[in-house]
Scaffold this motif. Structure first.
Motif, PDB file in Angstrom:
ATOM      1  N   ASP A   2       0.826  -1.205   0.000  1.00 12.10           N
ATOM      2  CA  ASP A   2       0.000   0.000   0.000  1.00 12.10           C
ATOM      3  C   ASP A   2       0.866   1.264   0.000  1.00 12.10           C
ATOM      4  N   ALA A   3       0.217   2.405  -0.257  1.00 15.88           N
ATOM      5  CA  ALA A   3       0.926   3.677  -0.410  1.00 15.88           C
ATOM      6  C   ALA A   3       1.675   4.077   0.855  1.00 15.88           C
ATOM      7  N   ASP A   4       1.064   3.873   2.014  1.00 21.61           N
ATOM      8  CA  ASP A   4       1.711   4.273   3.263  1.00 21.61           C
ATOM      9  C   ASP A   4       3.008   3.501   3.495  1.00 21.61           C
ATOM     10  N   VAL A 120       3.484   7.602  -6.027  1.00 18.17           N
ATOM     11  CA  VAL A 120       2.663   6.708  -5.206  1.00 18.17           C
ATOM     12  C   VAL A 120       1.445   7.452  -4.670  1.00 18.17           C
ATOM     13  N   MET A 121       1.632   8.683  -4.172  1.00 19.22           N
ATOM     14  CA  MET A 121       0.525   9.450  -3.612  1.00 19.22           C
ATOM     15  C   MET A 121      -0.491   9.830  -4.693  1.00 19.22           C
ATOM     16  N   ARG A 123      -1.253   8.057  -7.282  1.00 14.98           N
ATOM     17  CA  ARG A 123      -1.997   6.846  -7.645  1.00 14.98           C
ATOM     18  C   ARG A 123      -2.940   6.376  -6.548  1.00 14.98           C
ATOM     19  N   ARG A 124      -2.747   6.883  -5.366  1.00 14.32           N
ATOM     20  CA  ARG A 124      -3.539   6.468  -4.207  1.00 14.32           C
ATOM     21  C   ARG A 124      -5.025   6.695  -4.463  1.00 14.32           C
ATOM     22  N   VAL A 128      -4.874  12.272  -1.680  1.00 13.79           N
ATOM     23  CA  VAL A 128      -4.295  12.462  -0.353  1.00 13.79           C
ATOM     24  C   VAL A 128      -5.110  13.403   0.499  1.00 13.79           C
TER      25      VAL A 128
END
Length: 166
Positions: A2-4, A120-121, A123-124, A128
C-alpha cells in the motif's frame, strides 16, 4: 504494497542514507499533514508552513517565468528546512541539522524520493485529501456588470447597517 508502506520505506531509506536529516514531513499542498517522523517539532504546524512556502515559491517561479518550482530552502544557524513538491498534491519537507553539508547532493537524492513518493501518492485511491496545484494561467472569472443585473439584486442605495447609539 500500500501507499503508506511505500512512502514510509522511501522516507526511512532517505534518512538512513543522509544522517544530517533530523526529520521528514509529508503534507498535502493544502497544508494538511499526511505523515511525519519529526521528533521534537510540531509536524502539523510545519506542514502548514511548508504549504505556505510552496505556494509562495510556486507563485514566484510562475511570475518570473524561469521554469518550474523545484524547492524552497530556509537556512538557519544550525541547519535548514527544505520543501520539495511530491507529485500533484503533496510536499516533502526535510529538516536538517548540519548547515555546512553538501546541499546539492541532498537535493538530488531528496528530489528522487519526492518524485517516487509523489507518484505513489498520486496513484492512491481517493487522493491524499489535498487539492491539486491550480493551473497558473487558467481563465479568469467573468464578472457581470451591475447594470445588467435585475434591480432587486443590485445593492440598496442606502446602507443596511446603522451605527449603534453611544
Amino acid at each position: 504494497m500500500d501507499a503508506d508502506t511505500v512512502v514510509g520505506t522511501e522516507l526511512r531509506g532517505l534518512r538512513r542514507r543522509r544522517p544530517e536529516i533530523a526529520g521528514t514531513v509529508l503534507a498535502g499542498t493544502d497544508g494538511l499533514l499526511i505523515s511525519s517522523d519529526l521528533p521534537s517539532t510540531d509536524a502539523t504546524h510545519l506542514a502548514a508552513l511548508a504549504a505556505a512556502s510552496f505556494g509562495l515559491g510556486h507563485r514566484v517561479a510562475d511570475t518570473v517565468r524561469c521554469g518550474e518550482f523545484r524547492e524552497s530552502v530556509v537556512r538557519t544557524t544550525s541547519g535548514c528546512v527544505v520543501t520539495y513538491p511530491a507529485g500533484r498534491s503533496a510536499l516533502l519537507t526535510l529538516v536538517t541539522v548540519s548547515p555546512g553539508e553538501d546541499l546539492e547532493a541532498l537535493h538530488e537524492e531528496a528530489r528522487a524520493v519526492a518524485r517516487r513518493a509523489g507518484t505513489v501518492m498520486d496513484r492512491r485511491v481517493g487522493g491524499v485529501g489535498a487539492t491539486a496545484v491550480p493551473e497558473a494561467h487558467g481563465p479568469l472569472a467573468v464578472r457581470t456588470p451591475m447594470a445588467t443585473l435585475p434591480a432587486q439584486l443590485r445593492r440598496q442605495s442606502r446602507p443596511t447597517w446603522r451605527r449603534p447609539p453611544i
